[in-house]
Write an enzyme that holds these catalytic residues in place. Structure first.
Site, PDB file in Angstrom:
ATOM      1  CG  ASN A  92      -2.272  -0.887   0.985  1.00 46.81           C
ATOM      2  OD1 ASN A  92      -2.489  -1.053   0.161  1.00 46.81           O
ATOM      3  ND2 ASN A  92      -2.479  -1.609   1.943  1.00 46.81           N
ATOM      4  CG  HIS A 127      -5.889  23.856   7.015  1.00 43.13           C
ATOM      5  ND1 HIS A 127      -4.705  24.379   7.415  1.00 43.13           N
ATOM      6  CD2 HIS A 127      -5.419  23.011   5.877  1.00 43.13           C
ATOM      7  CE1 HIS A 127      -3.521  24.177   6.547  1.00 43.13           C
ATOM      8  NE2 HIS A 127      -4.267  23.176   5.854  1.00 43.13           N
ATOM      9  CE  LYS A 175     -23.477   8.385   6.938  1.00 39.87           C
ATOM     10  NZ  LYS A 175     -24.780   8.514   7.316  1.00 39.87           N
TER      11      LYS A 175
END
Length: 195
Positions: A92, A127, A175
Site C-alpha cells: 500500500n 485546517h 462519516k
C-alpha cells in the site's frame, strides 16, 4: 525453469544492495513477511526492489527521510510512527499519489488485507475553518480488515470503516461505517450496496 533462473540472477543486485541499504535505514520489523521472505532468504522478492528505489530517492533527493519502512518516492507520508499496518500490506506504500497524513497526534490504522489504490488521501486533521493557519484537533482513521479503497478517494478525520468494505473511486468519506460488509461511494460517501 530457465526463466526462473534468469529472474533469480537478475534479482541478485537488488537483494545485495537492498540488504546493505536496509540495514541502516529501516526498522527491521518491516523487512519481513511475504515481500521479503521465501526461498534463498527472499532472493527475487519485490521488497528488495522497493528498498533500493526508496533508499536512492532518500539519499539523492531527501524524499521520505525518517519513514521506518520502504515507501515509494511518489507517496507523501507525515508522522509515519502514527501509521499502523501489517507487514504483508507494505504494498500500500509502493504506488503513487497517496497522502498518508497522520498529523497532530492522529493515527491511521490499516487492517490486514486492505488494498489502497493510487491518489488516495487519508487525513487525520483538517485546517480550522475559522483560522486556516491552524489545524483542528486530530482524529484517528481506522480501516477494518480486507477493505478496498478506490482511486482518488479521501478518508477524513475520525472515520472508521468496518471490515470488507469497498470505497468507490473518487469518494469522500466524511462519516464512519463501522459495521462494514458494504460498498460506499459518492461525495459525501453513503452505502450503495450491502454485502
Amino acid at each position: 525453469m530457465i526463466n526462473k533462473i534468469f529472474i533469480g540472477i537478475k534479482s541478485i543486485p537488488y537483494y545485495i544492495l537492498g540488504n546493505i541499504l536496509a540495514a541502516c535505514t529501516y526498522d527491521k520489523k518491516y523487512l519481513k513477511g511475504k515481500y521479503f521472505s521465501g526461498k534463498f532468504r527472499g532472493l527475487g522478492k519485490i521488497g528488495w526492489r522497493w528498498v533500493v528505489s526508496d533508499c536512492l530517492s532518500r539519499i539523492i533527493f531527501g524524499i521520505n527521510r525518517g519513514v521506518p519502512f520502504p515507501v515509494s518516492p511518489k507517496i507523501s507520508i507525515s508522522n509515519p510512527r502514527n501509521i499502523h499496518f501489517h507487514v504483508d500490506d507494505l504494498n500500500n506504500f509502493q504506488g503513487f499519489g497517496n497522502y498518508y497524513q497522520a498529523a497532530g497526534g492522529g493515527n491511521i490504522i490499516i487492517g490486514k488485507g486492505c488494498w489502497i489504490a493510487p491518489n488516495v488521501g487519508l487525513i487525520t486533521t483538517n485546517h480550522d475553518i475559522k483560522n486556516p493557519s491552524k489545524h483542528a484537533q486530530a482524529k484517528d482513521i481506522k480501516l477494518g480488515e480486507n477493505c478496498w479503497i478506490g482511486m482518488n478517494s479521501v478518508i477524513l478525520p475520525g472515520v472508521t470503516i468496518g471490515p470488507n468494505t469497498t470505497v468507490g473511486a473518487g469518494s469522500v468519506v466524511t462519516k464512519s461505517y463501522p459495521e462494514g460488509f458494504c460498498v460506499i461511494a459518492g461525495n459525501p460517501a453513503k452505502v450503495i450496496k450491502r454485502l
